[in-house]
Design an enzyme around this catalytic site. Structure first.
Site, short mmCIF file in Angstrom:
data_model
loop_
_atom_site.label_atom_id
_atom_site.label_comp_id
_atom_site.label_asym_id
_atom_site.label_seq_id
_atom_site.Cartn_x
_atom_site.Cartn_y
_atom_site.Cartn_z
N ARG A 77 38.18 30.75 42.78
CA ARG A 77 36.92 30.02 42.81
C ARG A 77 37.20 28.55 43.09
NH1 ARG A 77 36.89 33.32 38.15
NH2 ARG A 77 35.33 34.99 38.19
N LYS A 96 37.04 31.59 34.26
CA LYS A 96 35.88 31.52 33.38
C LYS A 96 36.28 31.91 31.96
CE LYS A 96 32.27 32.37 36.83
NZ LYS A 96 31.13 33.24 37.21
N HIS A 129 33.10 30.12 48.39
CA HIS A 129 32.86 31.46 47.85
C HIS A 129 32.87 32.50 48.95
CE1 HIS A 129 32.21 32.99 43.85
NE2 HIS A 129 31.37 33.90 44.32
N ARG A 184 36.33 33.56 49.34
CA ARG A 184 36.65 34.47 48.23
C ARG A 184 36.15 35.87 48.54
NH1 ARG A 184 37.55 34.63 42.56
NH2 ARG A 184 36.02 35.77 41.33
N HIS A 224 37.54 38.89 37.66
CA HIS A 224 36.24 39.44 37.28
C HIS A 224 36.33 40.04 35.88
CE1 HIS A 224 34.90 40.06 41.73
NE2 HIS A 224 34.60 38.86 41.28
N TYR A 277 32.27 44.73 46.54
CA TYR A 277 33.02 44.62 47.78
C TYR A 277 33.26 45.97 48.44
CZ TYR A 277 33.67 39.92 46.09
OH TYR A 277 33.44 38.66 45.63
#
Length: 324
Positions: A175, A199, A270, A273, A296, A305
């Site tokens: 990210r 995150k 993004h 990504r 994730h 995806y």
């Protein structure tokens, strides 16, 4: 009292609305903010998003229930608040986000004794039409990397940095905030891996290939020394004034590199990504590995995806198969 329905097209003034809320609500918001930041370890912009939604909810509660206090927050209040948001033109994705914020707040308020029951689980989450992200084909990605490399040929430090940035983004799928947060010690060029803080302050190790390593090498030897102002600055990527690189500058860099490729979709970091993840799956990588690389929290996010790759396969089939 300020209404729980800010005018469409105008941003909620958090400070003003919070100042007008009853003291009980303000104290709850302060405690909830500490919970999100300290206990859940959420990023500052994520915390601001939660708080903006909850401030709107509590403003609606105060206007509706007067002096009844936080205990008056029940499912009917939540539904009326969301209905007002919908009437004001909020999109499905916005309503889904605000529903999640409200449920996080009511769950926390119940656990801390501020609510006798948690009405959040009775609040349904609006369904979202999840669109497939735009991605680059492998040849388009190669064109973007080449355009960036040609800009760095003269040895300008900013151009060297920009080339390293797009190579690392595409090679790793990190990210933009993760990229800007990298320090010098987070790069191991001998084993070609990055240590990334994602995150929720979760750490992961992400590999990168030889092209990204070469671009990093030139940036570190010929570019970074010309931009650094403070020897104690540990940031891997620097802005033109010597500070840590800003995400806005990264977005401009990616936009310019991809924009140099004819027919490529307009995208920012993004998008690289998304492209990296899609091409990993098309190359045979398994979902669990891609989930770990991208950081994730759930496999469901990574599964998006697979839909991208299926749609691309269908398009290829339609163009090439004689009986399509």
């Amino acid at each position: 009292m300020t209404s729980g329905r800010p005018a469409r097209g105008r941003r909620l003034d958090l400070k003003q609305v919070r100042a007008e809320l009853p003291r009980e609500f303000g104290t709850a918001l302060d405690d909830f903010e500490r919970h999100l930041s300290a206990e859940r370890g959420l990023a500052a912009h994520t915390v601001r998003g939660y708080l903006a939604d909850v401030v709107s909810l509590l403003a609606h509660l105060a206007a509706l229930a007067g002096d009844a206090g936080l205990g008056a927050l029940d499912v009917s209040v939540l539904r009326e608040w969301l209905s007002g948001q919908h009437a004001a033109g909020a999109s499905r994705s916005t309503l889904a986000r605000r529903t999640a914020s409200a449920r996080a707040f009511t769950g926390w308020a119940f656990r801390t004794g501020l609510l006798p029951v948690d009405p959040g689980p009775r609040l349904s989450v609006p369904s979202q039409r999840r669109s497939l992200p735009a991605v680059l084909r492998a040849d388009q990605a190669e064109g973007a990397m080449s355009a960036s490399a040609s800009g760095a040929e003269q040895g300008d430090p900013v151009a060297l940095r920009d080339h390293a940035v797009v190579e690392v983004l595409y090679a790793t799928g990190v990210r933009v905030a993760e990229l800007c947060g990298l320090d010098m010690c987070d790069v191991d060029r001998e084993t070609r891996v990055l240590r990334v803080i994602g995150k929720g302050d979760k750490e992961r190790v992400v590999p990168f290939g030889a092209p990204a390593d070469a671009a990093l090498g030139r940036w570190l030897s010929d570019g970074r020394p010309k931009l650094v102002r403070d020897p104690s600055n540990t940031a891997l990527f620097l802005g033109v004034r010597g500070g840590r690189l800003n995400p806005r500058a990264v977005r401009r860099t990616v936009h310019d590199a991809v924009g140099a490729v004819g027919g490529a979709p307009d995208m920012g970091p993004h998008g690289l990504r998304h492209s990296a993840a899609t091409q990993l799956l098309e190359g045979g990588a398994d979902l669990r590995s891609v989930q770990e690389l991208l950081g994730h929290a759930t496999l469901a996010t990574t599964q998006l995806y697979t839909h991208v790759t299926v749609e691309r396969l269908k398009a290829i089939h339609d163009r090439t198969h004689p009986r399509s």
